[in-house]
Design an enzyme around this catalytic site. Sequence first.
Site, short mmCIF file in Angstrom:
data_model
loop_
_atom_site.label_atom_id
_atom_site.label_comp_id
_atom_site.label_asym_id
_atom_site.label_seq_id
_atom_site.Cartn_x
_atom_site.Cartn_y
_atom_site.Cartn_z
CE1 TYR A 94 6.99 -20.37 -50.29
CE2 TYR A 94 7.25 -19.69 -47.99
CZ TYR A 94 7.35 -19.43 -49.35
OH TYR A 94 7.84 -18.20 -49.77
CE LYS A 142 10.42 -20.15 -50.92
NZ LYS A 142 11.01 -19.87 -52.24
P1 NDP Z 1 4.95 -14.13 -57.32
O1 NDP Z 1 3.84 -15.11 -57.26
O2 NDP Z 1 4.69 -12.73 -57.69
O3 NDP Z 1 6.09 -14.68 -58.30
C1 NDP Z 1 6.42 -16.02 -58.33
C2 NDP Z 1 7.01 -16.32 -59.68
O4 NDP Z 1 7.30 -17.72 -59.76
C3 NDP Z 1 6.06 -16.00 -60.81
O5 NDP Z 1 6.71 -15.07 -61.66
C4 NDP Z 1 5.85 -17.32 -61.53
O6 NDP Z 1 5.93 -17.21 -62.92
C5 NDP Z 1 7.03 -18.14 -61.08
N1 NDP Z 1 6.70 -19.56 -61.14
C6 NDP Z 1 5.84 -20.26 -60.37
N2 NDP Z 1 5.79 -21.54 -60.79
C7 NDP Z 1 6.66 -21.64 -61.84
C8 NDP Z 1 7.04 -22.69 -62.70
N3 NDP Z 1 6.58 -23.96 -62.57
N4 NDP Z 1 7.94 -22.44 -63.69
C9 NDP Z 1 8.42 -21.20 -63.84
N5 NDP Z 1 8.10 -20.15 -63.08
C10 NDP Z 1 7.22 -20.37 -62.07
O7 NDP Z 1 5.67 -14.21 -55.90
P2 NDP Z 1 6.76 -13.28 -55.21
O8 NDP Z 1 7.40 -12.39 -56.20
O9 NDP Z 1 6.17 -12.73 -54.01
O10 NDP Z 1 7.81 -14.40 -54.73
C11 NDP Z 1 9.06 -14.62 -55.37
C12 NDP Z 1 9.88 -15.57 -54.51
O11 NDP Z 1 10.09 -14.97 -53.23
C13 NDP Z 1 9.19 -16.91 -54.24
O12 NDP Z 1 10.15 -17.94 -54.26
C14 NDP Z 1 8.63 -16.74 -52.84
O13 NDP Z 1 8.48 -17.96 -52.19
C15 NDP Z 1 9.70 -15.88 -52.21
N6 NDP Z 1 9.25 -15.10 -51.06
C16 NDP Z 1 8.30 -14.14 -51.20
C17 NDP Z 1 7.91 -13.43 -50.09
C18 NDP Z 1 6.91 -12.35 -50.16
O14 NDP Z 1 6.58 -11.82 -49.10
N7 NDP Z 1 6.40 -11.99 -51.31
C19 NDP Z 1 8.48 -13.67 -48.77
C20 NDP Z 1 9.48 -14.70 -48.75
C21 NDP Z 1 9.84 -15.37 -49.86
P3 NDP Z 1 4.61 -17.07 -63.82
O15 NDP Z 1 3.87 -15.87 -63.29
O16 NDP Z 1 5.13 -16.93 -65.19
O17 NDP Z 1 3.85 -18.35 -63.58
#
Ligand code: NDP
Length: 246
Positions: A152, A156
């Site tokens: 990860y 990132k």
């Molecule tokens: P979630 O798991 O809630 O959301 C992640 C999203 O990514 C989901 O909507 C999922 O879609 C989508 N996704 C995953 N794999 C695929 C794929 N192969 N194709 C299309 N869509 C995909 O996580 P967060 O909202 O917490 O995170 C959002 C972003 O922020 C991420 O990149 C994460 O790394 C980053 N982040 C989050 C932090 C946190 O504290 N939450 C901190 C730092 C960074 P679906 O549900 O339709 O599969």
Amino acid sequence: MQKVALVTGGMGGLGEAICIKFAALGYKVVATYSPSNSKAQEWLRSMNSMGYGFKAYPCDVVSFDSCKACVEQIVKELGPIDVLVNNAGITRDMTFKKMTKDDWDAVIHTNLDSVFNMTKQVVDGMVERNWGRIINISSVNGQKGAFGQTNYAAAKAGMHGFTKSLALEVAKKGVTVNTISPGYIGTKMVRAIPQEVLDSKILPQIPMSRLGKPEEVAGLVAYLSSQEAAFVNGANISINGGQHMY
Ligand code: NDP
């Protein structure tokens, strides 16, 4: 004219907050979701019953062809994309000793290859129209590293190398490319961490002693998407409650 904002993973914790913010600002908002997401239509109905008017399209961000087909359809149905938020991401945390090639590949493909796959579909159009915003959602752990996250953190950190390089290439064309590096935000991804780990290991690292709110990240995305942010380019903006000062 109403601008089109596309948020990958727009139905996730951060994605949803970003979509809501864009809707409040008058954008035409497109959320993409994984083709395997069986709850997508339910999410869309429920959000639109609150009047958001979101559009949603399936798109596997790991697949270049899926991204191409998805963006072509969006452009045909809604018009060119003005703002792209590369937000889709996953984690597969484990020490490097235990990490398999599959664990490595899944995280690199979903968090980093996805940025290429999606940006490639929209950037030429932005350059031609002399306006565009690309915002890559990275992580504090890409800035500082994290135990159990070689995959990860590499993905990132890689996103920001991409941001800086593309920002140089499109800077003269009214297109900005920036990275946001959130710390721990209270979404499903973080709430999946056991409470005892949150209390004993994570909150003590955050000077503000709390998780961030998705709306706080959405506010930063909105700023970077705005005309006022036209001079912010190639930046990596931390939003982490003071956890890591870069
Ligand atoms: P979630 O798991 O809630 O959301 C992640 C999203 O990514 C989901 O909507 C999922 O879609 C989508 N996704 C995953 N794999 C695929 C794929 N192969 N194709 C299309 N869509 C995909 O996580 P967060 O909202 O917490 O995170 C959002 C972003 O922020 C991420 O990149 C994460 O790394 C980053 N982040 C989050 C932090 C946190 O504290 N939450 C901190 C730092 C960074 P679906 O549900 O339709 O599969």
